[in-house]
Design a protein around this motif. Sequence first.
Motif, short mmCIF file in Angstrom:
data_model
loop_
_atom_site.label_atom_id
_atom_site.label_comp_id
_atom_site.label_asym_id
_atom_site.label_seq_id
_atom_site.Cartn_x
_atom_site.Cartn_y
_atom_site.Cartn_z
N UNK A 1 35.52 41.89 47.75
CA UNK A 1 36.56 41.32 48.42
C UNK A 1 36.45 40.21 49.16
N UNK A 2 34.95 39.96 49.81
CA UNK A 2 34.88 38.62 50.53
C UNK A 2 34.93 37.41 49.37
N UNK A 3 34.47 37.85 48.27
CA UNK A 3 34.24 36.80 47.02
C UNK A 3 35.68 36.50 46.59
N UNK A 4 36.81 37.20 46.67
CA UNK A 4 38.02 37.09 46.41
C UNK A 4 38.46 37.92 45.14
N UNK A 5 37.48 38.71 45.01
CA UNK A 5 37.68 39.95 44.02
C UNK A 5 38.21 41.05 44.04
N UNK A 6 39.71 41.32 43.93
CA UNK A 6 40.11 42.84 44.18
C UNK A 6 39.39 44.00 43.54
N UNK A 7 39.66 45.07 44.39
CA UNK A 7 38.82 46.15 44.06
C UNK A 7 39.87 47.39 44.13
N UNK B 1 33.85 34.93 37.62
CA UNK B 1 34.20 35.98 38.38
C UNK B 1 35.00 36.92 37.57
N UNK B 2 34.88 38.35 37.99
CA UNK B 2 35.95 39.36 37.49
C UNK B 2 37.07 39.18 37.94
N UNK B 3 38.35 39.88 37.23
CA UNK B 3 39.44 39.86 37.80
C UNK B 3 39.85 40.93 38.48
N UNK B 4 39.08 42.21 38.33
CA UNK B 4 39.29 43.28 39.04
C UNK B 4 38.11 44.23 38.79
N UNK B 5 37.63 45.05 40.06
CA UNK B 5 36.75 46.10 39.78
C UNK B 5 37.08 47.25 40.11
#
Length: 500
Positions: free
Chosen positions: A72-78, A282-286
Amino acid sequence: MASKEEFFDHIEKGYATKGDHLIMGAAMLEGEAVTNAHVKVPLKTMNRHGLIAGATGTGKTKTLQVLAENLSDKGVPVLLMDLKGDLSGIAQPSPGHAKIDERHAKIGLPFEAKSFPVEILSLSEQDGVKLRATVSEFGPVLLSRILDLTATQEGIVAVVFKYCDDNKLPLLDLKDFKKVLQYATGGGKAEFSKDYGRISTSSTGAILRKIIELEQQGADLFFGEKSFEVDDLTRVDENGRGYINIIRLTDIQDRPKLFSTFMLSLLAEIYATFPEQGDSDRPELILFIDEAHLIFNEASKALLDQIESIVKLIRSKGIGLYFVTQNPTDVPDAVLSQLGLKVQHALRAFTAKDRKAIKLTAENYPDSDFYDTNEVLTSLGIGEALVSALDEKGRPTPLAATLLRAPMSRMDVLTDNELKALIKKSDLVKKYGENIDRESAYEILNEKIDKAEKEAAKEKAKPKTTSRRRTSTRQNPVIKVLTSATFIRGVLGVLKKVIR
């Protein structure tokens, strides 16, 4: 025996990364953390999937929480599956503790308490953003696999979908689908037979029983409108931090069919919707799938094949899947072989079966000059784990027994008031709060059946006597002869002779 300096250099070199990364913690030698020997995971490899495993109480959920926070801190939604109900605390900062400060001092990493943007989602009647999908969105193949149908039954499902497409009958919920099945062998039997071939009542009966089984696990709440748009999982807040979407699943632990149905539909929808991304920074979503054995244990062979295919293909869309379970053997080998990051908490050797599982688990990790993997697996403490990741070039990193960092958010659930306040301010709750029940196959076919029954009743009520007389006159051969022209001419000729 290796020196601490040699070990530090080994970890430093093996986990070197040029791009953005997450720090899991510090590597341990002989049971003690080596300060600043950071175990790092490159952000660009997070879409290569992963596994978090370990016995109950060893810290799996906290590891999941740490990964979600840092993404989340890196801008990646989870997206998190919360089956135990202990993840909502991510929305509040950690109260801090002396033991946390002590742990982070050993790691060589400052501790910062903070909250994260959270969205609460729900598959059931619990409060939160309602997750729904229509039967049409599932499609015949996925629905057949969820129901574990035979080849013949799959063919019938495909015909039902084709009939609905041809006749503009929306399939929104399960009552729509059941109505069409009943119509195919009831009032619409002749129509179906003419255009699509005969459908067996025994086959439709078997399909209906499978649907009822799914309904009993609560699937009637999931199928319907308004359909959830998967793009809403990829939001970031005003500070550029990715939203942590938490699906509350505490009330469906005993309904694995519903859980696997939802998971597979979600993955299929994400795969169909997201564009190809290839290798990116970076990934789009994890997605973190907690209690993953609930999917695999209840899945049919066809369903497992579908899951394995999606796991292999979805990476190119920038999606990472992380399975959280007690034992790596809960995950099929075909899926396990696709996982890049492995975080293995302690396993317990209580039985011969346990010892065998530990041996198999150890074989899934790279060999190490610094560890006896079998021994380490049973001696790890809470919040410690064996870690193996992929470096920026996709190569396995050295095996590292790791003292894991602590979560920055609260390691406990939200209070009822905190949860209500969080849900109340959600824009998505308003967007998906309304349960829409527009006209669909169920209503259209009921109207069609009612109309046909009324017309049949009118036809039956018409008088039939006149028609019967005409019919009997035409069918009586004596009357036919007596009324024929030839017979009349003959009679007239006889009369003439008599008169003469």
